[in-house]
Design an enzyme around this catalytic site. Sequence first.
Site, short mmCIF file in Angstrom:
data_model
loop_
_atom_site.label_atom_id
_atom_site.label_comp_id
_atom_site.label_asym_id
_atom_site.label_seq_id
_atom_site.Cartn_x
_atom_site.Cartn_y
_atom_site.Cartn_z
N GLU A 1 2.59 -7.37 -16.88
CA GLU A 1 1.69 -8.17 -16.05
C GLU A 1 2.00 -9.65 -16.13
O GLU A 1 1.85 -10.37 -15.17
CB GLU A 1 0.22 -7.89 -16.41
CG GLU A 1 -0.24 -6.49 -16.03
CD GLU A 1 -0.07 -6.18 -14.55
OE1 GLU A 1 -0.20 -7.09 -13.72
OE2 GLU A 1 0.22 -5.02 -14.22
N CYS B 1 -2.83 -3.31 10.37
CA CYS B 1 -4.19 -2.77 10.56
C CYS B 1 -4.17 -1.39 11.22
O CYS B 1 -5.07 -0.58 10.98
CB CYS B 1 -5.02 -3.73 11.41
SG CYS B 1 -5.06 -5.39 10.73
N CYS C 1 -13.57 -3.60 7.32
CA CYS C 1 -12.94 -4.92 7.32
C CYS C 1 -13.56 -5.85 8.36
O CYS C 1 -13.45 -5.63 9.57
CB CYS C 1 -11.45 -4.76 7.58
SG CYS C 1 -10.58 -6.32 7.62
FE1 SF4 Z 1 -6.09 -5.11 8.62
FE2 SF4 Z 1 -8.38 -5.46 7.34
FE3 SF4 Z 1 -6.86 -3.39 6.73
FE4 SF4 Z 1 -6.10 -5.81 6.04
S1 SF4 Z 1 -7.89 -4.73 5.30
S2 SF4 Z 1 -4.80 -4.27 7.00
S3 SF4 Z 1 -6.81 -7.01 7.76
S4 SF4 Z 1 -7.86 -3.79 8.69
#
Ligand code: SF4
Length: 370
Positions: A44, A205, A214
């Site tokens: 780490e 996404c 999200c």
């Molecule tokens: Fe997209 Fe949100 Fe998933 Fe990140 S967390 S890949 S921004 S949908």
Amino acid sequence: MESCEVGSDWVSRFRRSVRRWYSRHGRQLPWLGQRDPYTVWVREIMLQQTTVTAVVPYLERFLARFPNVETLASATPDEVLREWEGLGYYRRARNLLKAAGVVANEWGGTWRRSAEELEALPGVGRYTAGAIASFAFEQAAPIVEANTARLFARLIALPVLPSSSEGRKRLWSLAERVVPRVRPGEFNQALIDLGATVCGVEARCEVCPVRSCCEAFDRDVVERVPLRVPRSDPTDVFEVMLVMRREREVFVIRHPDGERWGGLWGFPSWERSTPVSCTAGEAVRIQRDVAAWGCDVEFLAWQKPFRHSVTRFRLHLQPIAVQWQSGEWLGTDPGEWVSLDELENRPLAVASRRIARRIESMRGQGDGVM
Ligand code: SF4
């Protein structure tokens, strides 16, 4: 959405999605399932500001050389830095040695299990403490590092810089909220993998398992989160590097702690306000500079210049080979004459190692010392 406002339904859905995704798409990292706290800790520390690909060979060599905290604690700084050479951020190696001393001597070789106690070790911040506690001891300790910071920032559409005090507070608050009591180490690794492979700088996404959780996706602001400090252009620095020989030895100094390459050895170098011109007049000026540090030298040759980037600086290095004639080095940084074989064992700054390799290859071709 304030991270403290994340509801328990959201948390359950998020955890389930992350775990399901990880069981199919988690990275096959070489240290998967490794629970030894010493190994987790070294790994780490190496991974701080360094990629997995760069770390793998270093980690293997380091653990072969120092297989446990006791062997590391009894090593010299030069031995540790030699194994670290090329990995950068050398303060990490120096702290590693100090922390090994604490674990081996003050803790009697027994690792503390909680993140709070582990954070007392030199060089161990909140992330590293959480990583050791969760990966090695299955403690429900939160983690926030580069990949998870980006992921968390997008999940809550963080409107401030992640490095700001409010940003840090909100990211850690979310990390605390999502870390489960059951298999927290595996869950934390899953978060890192998700941030590294799906919610990367370029977010994917369309394949994201937590898209429905999200807020950045929901509000169509993924491209704008996390906020970033604009990068400034690198600063050009021009330096002369002195390759001074005496019979079959060369002269190296130890770079002072707290400075670039602190603790490593290297050829003396100094800054010029303009690019170094390889002229007879310049060679004479350099001879004068060296004389001011106590050594009379004879000019031998200009060597091939090269560039090296370090943090926000772009170094333009011009090595000059000179033959020592007389005198003692009186420069501020302490130095030593070393044989070429000894040079191989010294931890050298990257730029100096490059010169050392050149010297070595010329020696291999029967071309004398350089
Ligand atoms: Fe997209 Fe949100 Fe998933 Fe990140 S967390 S890949 S921004 S949908």
